[in-house]
Design a protein around this motif. Structure first.
Motif, PDB file in Angstrom:
ATOM      1  N   SER A  61       1.267   0.872  -6.284  1.00 36.12           N
ATOM      2  CA  SER A  61       0.163  -0.533  -6.867  1.00 36.12           C
ATOM      3  C   SER A  61      -1.038   1.211  -7.195  1.00 36.12           C
ATOM      4  O   SER A  61      -2.163   0.551  -8.576  1.00 36.12           O
ATOM      5  CB  SER A  61      -0.446  -1.406  -5.845  1.00 36.12           C
ATOM      6  N   ARG A  62      -1.165   2.096  -7.152  1.00 33.41           N
ATOM      7  CA  ARG A  62      -2.356   3.051  -7.221  1.00 33.41           C
ATOM      8  C   ARG A  62      -2.054   3.656  -9.237  1.00 33.41           C
ATOM      9  O   ARG A  62      -3.008   4.271  -9.689  1.00 33.41           O
ATOM     10  CB  ARG A  62      -2.109   3.864  -6.246  1.00 33.41           C
ATOM     11  N   VAL A  63      -0.796   3.304  -9.141  1.00 31.30           N
ATOM     12  CA  VAL A  63      -0.259   3.499 -10.594  1.00 31.30           C
ATOM     13  C   VAL A  63      -1.613   2.345 -11.634  1.00 31.30           C
ATOM     14  O   VAL A  63      -1.605   2.734 -13.448  1.00 31.30           O
ATOM     15  CB  VAL A  63       0.700   3.844 -10.869  1.00 31.30           C
ATOM     16  N   ARG A  64      -1.774   1.593 -10.940  1.00 35.49           N
ATOM     17  CA  ARG A  64      -1.882   0.369 -12.332  1.00 35.49           C
ATOM     18  C   ARG A  64      -3.381   0.745 -13.070  1.00 35.49           C
ATOM     19  O   ARG A  64      -3.267   0.705 -13.774  1.00 35.49           O
ATOM     20  CB  ARG A  64      -2.554  -0.884 -11.786  1.00 35.49           C
ATOM     21  N   PRO A  65      -4.089   1.199 -12.502  1.00 36.93           N
ATOM     22  CA  PRO A  65      -5.167   1.794 -13.192  1.00 36.93           C
ATOM     23  C   PRO A  65      -5.241   2.817 -14.486  1.00 36.93           C
ATOM     24  O   PRO A  65      -5.760   2.141 -15.976  1.00 36.93           O
ATOM     25  CB  PRO A  65      -6.564   2.064 -11.696  1.00 36.93           C
ATOM     26  N   GLY A  66      -4.501   2.992 -14.102  1.00 40.42           N
ATOM     27  CA  GLY A  66      -3.980   4.699 -14.971  1.00 40.42           C
ATOM     28  C   GLY A  66      -3.224   4.009 -16.642  1.00 40.42           C
ATOM     29  O   GLY A  66      -2.957   4.043 -17.184  1.00 40.42           O
ATOM     30  N   LEU A  67      -2.321   2.726 -15.941  1.00 39.91           N
ATOM     31  CA  LEU A  67      -1.476   1.587 -16.461  1.00 39.91           C
ATOM     32  C   LEU A  67      -2.626   1.448 -17.321  1.00 39.91           C
ATOM     33  O   LEU A  67      -2.785   1.461 -19.022  1.00 39.91           O
ATOM     34  CB  LEU A  67      -0.622   0.835 -16.338  1.00 39.91           C
ATOM     35  N   ALA A  68      -3.426   0.194 -16.516  1.00 41.18           N
ATOM     36  CA  ALA A  68      -4.213  -0.350 -17.663  1.00 41.18           C
ATOM     37  C   ALA A  68      -4.726   0.701 -18.639  1.00 41.18           C
ATOM     38  O   ALA A  68      -5.749  -0.245 -19.941  1.00 41.18           O
ATOM     39  CB  ALA A  68      -5.139  -1.206 -16.711  1.00 41.18           C
ATOM     40  N   TRP A  69      -6.048   1.551 -18.558  1.00 40.28           N
ATOM     41  CA  TRP A  69      -6.452   2.608 -19.010  1.00 40.28           C
ATOM     42  C   TRP A  69      -5.799   2.631 -20.446  1.00 40.28           C
ATOM     43  O   TRP A  69      -6.004   3.047 -21.414  1.00 40.28           O
ATOM     44  CB  TRP A  69      -6.973   3.987 -18.569  1.00 40.28           C
ATOM     45  N   ALA A  70      -3.995   3.891 -20.114  1.00 40.79           N
ATOM     46  CA  ALA A  70      -2.925   3.704 -21.291  1.00 40.79           C
ATOM     47  C   ALA A  70      -3.290   2.630 -22.237  1.00 40.79           C
ATOM     48  O   ALA A  70      -2.844   2.788 -23.267  1.00 40.79           O
ATOM     49  CB  ALA A  70      -1.917   4.509 -20.009  1.00 40.79           C
ATOM     50  N   THR A  71      -3.151   1.218 -22.096  1.00 38.41           N
ATOM     51  CA  THR A  71      -3.106   0.496 -22.299  1.00 38.41           C
ATOM     52  C   THR A  71      -4.078  -0.013 -24.004  1.00 38.41           C
ATOM     53  O   THR A  71      -3.552   0.221 -24.643  1.00 38.41           O
ATOM     54  CB  THR A  71      -2.424  -1.299 -22.236  1.00 38.41           C
ATOM     55  N   ARG A  72      -5.030   0.479 -22.917  1.00 30.68           N
ATOM     56  CA  ARG A  72      -6.350  -0.171 -23.924  1.00 30.68           C
ATOM     57  C   ARG A  72      -6.447   1.171 -24.877  1.00 30.68           C
ATOM     58  O   ARG A  72      -6.470   1.060 -25.966  1.00 30.68           O
ATOM     59  CB  ARG A  72      -7.906  -0.699 -23.296  1.00 30.68           C
ATOM     60  N   ARG A  73      -6.353   2.431 -24.728  1.00 28.36           N
ATOM     61  CA  ARG A  73      -6.687   3.041 -24.771  1.00 28.36           C
ATOM     62  C   ARG A  73      -6.258   4.478 -25.720  1.00 28.36           C
ATOM     63  O   ARG A  73      -6.357   4.466 -27.315  1.00 28.36           O
ATOM     64  CB  ARG A  73      -7.822   4.470 -24.125  1.00 28.36           C
ATOM     65  N   LEU A  74      -5.352   4.442 -25.061  1.00 28.52           N
ATOM     66  CA  LEU A  74      -3.866   5.127 -26.460  1.00 28.52           C
ATOM     67  C   LEU A  74      -3.815   4.713 -27.023  1.00 28.52           C
ATOM     68  O   LEU A  74      -3.186   4.754 -28.432  1.00 28.52           O
ATOM     69  CB  LEU A  74      -2.951   5.181 -25.190  1.00 28.52           C
ATOM     70  N   LEU A  75      -3.160   2.976 -27.455  1.00 25.17           N
ATOM     71  CA  LEU A  75      -3.437   1.672 -28.230  1.00 25.17           C
ATOM     72  C   LEU A  75      -4.171   2.271 -29.097  1.00 25.17           C
ATOM     73  O   LEU A  75      -3.772   2.848 -30.861  1.00 25.17           O
ATOM     74  CB  LEU A  75      -2.761   0.706 -27.569  1.00 25.17           C
TER      75      LEU A  75
END
Length: 335
Positions: A61-75
């Motif tokens: 579950s510790r990967v979720r914050p980074g994935l959420a950040w990538a969804t918004r910012r990288l996009l």
């Protein structure tokens, strides 16, 4: 108090790294897969890898914050850089007839796909994503519009999957049409660029007819991409009005990343960016969008995605048939 707040922010920032590391590894793998199979873009590979990662038991579950950040910012960063691939002069060089045909193809495909989705009983979120992706530029357009529509994570993965399936079918079938009808490479290039979903698929579809067909097809395809900004802005405006009627916080009139996209188009059109920088920017764009789509895909649950199977497939087939017929009729009639 201030020290405590800074400490919490540091913890939040630190928690991003596991998800970002996973995203980076997935992007590297998706780029490698795209190199092995050029007809499958890195964006498609990334979202598939994301879906796999999101459905494999034991992912921490510790990967979720980074994935959420990538969804918004990288996009959003990727969509802004996408504007550097476009120069207004290239589009105008196609001629008035071709530009008019592109506008008609995009507009009618978008509207027709929404009507078809409603008739088939497909959710509005998925219909909007498919309409945008099939009418403009596949996974990149889906990634750009997903933030301004009400949709489920499964809708994003489903729309990208449909782009892959039906774009690949067009890539194989369109050259057969050109051979059967004996059309010129330039005419075929206009039709391929006006109908096939992904840029990589456009190149693959046009290649059997030679370099002239590829050159025309890519410019026509990029002219469709130019319409991404006004379409996303229009969708955002409709959603903003609906949110206003329903009360509560309304989304911005024009998303900031769309403004950035238009600014990047202007910079490219003015000839302010050297060729080598444009090449690097193109590669960075692919990396950013692939990272965002991997993160989006990781939030998808396959059971929910499969529920829309037959209806979503029918929507993809109908939208592909529509964009192909419109491109064929429009390009031959107006150019």
């Amino acid at each position: 108090m201030a020290g405590t707040l800074k400490h919490r922010e540091a913890l939040v920032e630190g928690s991003l790294w596991p998800g970002l590391a996973l995203t980076g590894a997935a992007v590297a793998l998706s780029l490698a897969l795209a190199g092995l199979v050029p007809s499958v873009s890195a964006l498609t590979s990334a979202v598939v890898l994301g879906v796999v990662a999101g459905n494999v038991p034991g992912v921490p579950s510790r990967v979720r914050p980074g994935l959420a950040w990538a969804t918004r910012r990288l996009l959003r960063a990727g969509v802004v850089l996408l504007g550097l691939q476009l120069a207004v002069g290239q589009v105008l060089g196609l001629g008035v007839g071709t530009v008019a045909a592109v506008v008609l193809v995009v507009g009618l495909t978008f509207a027709g796909t929404l009507v078809l989705g409603r008739w088939l009983g497909v959710s509005r979120g998925l219909s909007l994503l498919v309409a945008t992706g099939f009418s403009i530029c596949g996974a990149s357009a889906i990634a750009a519009v997903e933030g301004v529509v009400d949709r489920e994570d499964e809708d994003v993965a489903g729309a990208v999957a449909l782009v892959t399936v039906f774009g690949s079918a067009s890539m194989v079938l369109l050259p057969l049409l050109a051979t059967a009808t004996g059309m010129s490479p330039e005419d075929y290039g206009r039709i391929a660029g006006g109908s096939v979903h992904e840029v990589a698929q456009v190149v693959a579809a046009a290649s059997p007819m030679g370099a002239a067909a590829v050159a025309v097809a890519v410019v026509v395809k990029l002219s469709r991409v130019v319409l991404l900004a006004p379409l996303v802005a229009a969708v955002s405006l409709v959603r903003r009005r609906a949110a206003g009627r329903a009360a509560g916080t309304r989304p911005p009139l024009v998303p900031l990343f769309v403004v950035g996209f238009l600014a990047a188009v202007a910079v490219r059109s003015l000839g302010m960016v050297p060729g080598p920088v444009l090449d690097v920017a193109g590669q960075v764009t692919t990396v950013l969008l692939a990272g965002a789509l991997f993160a989006l895909g990781s939030a998808v649950r396959l059971r929910a995605l499969l529920r829309t199977g037959p209806r979503a497939f029918a929507l993809g087939a109908g939208s592909t048939a529509l964009v192909t017929a419109l491109a064929l009729a429009g390009m031959l009639a107006l150019t």
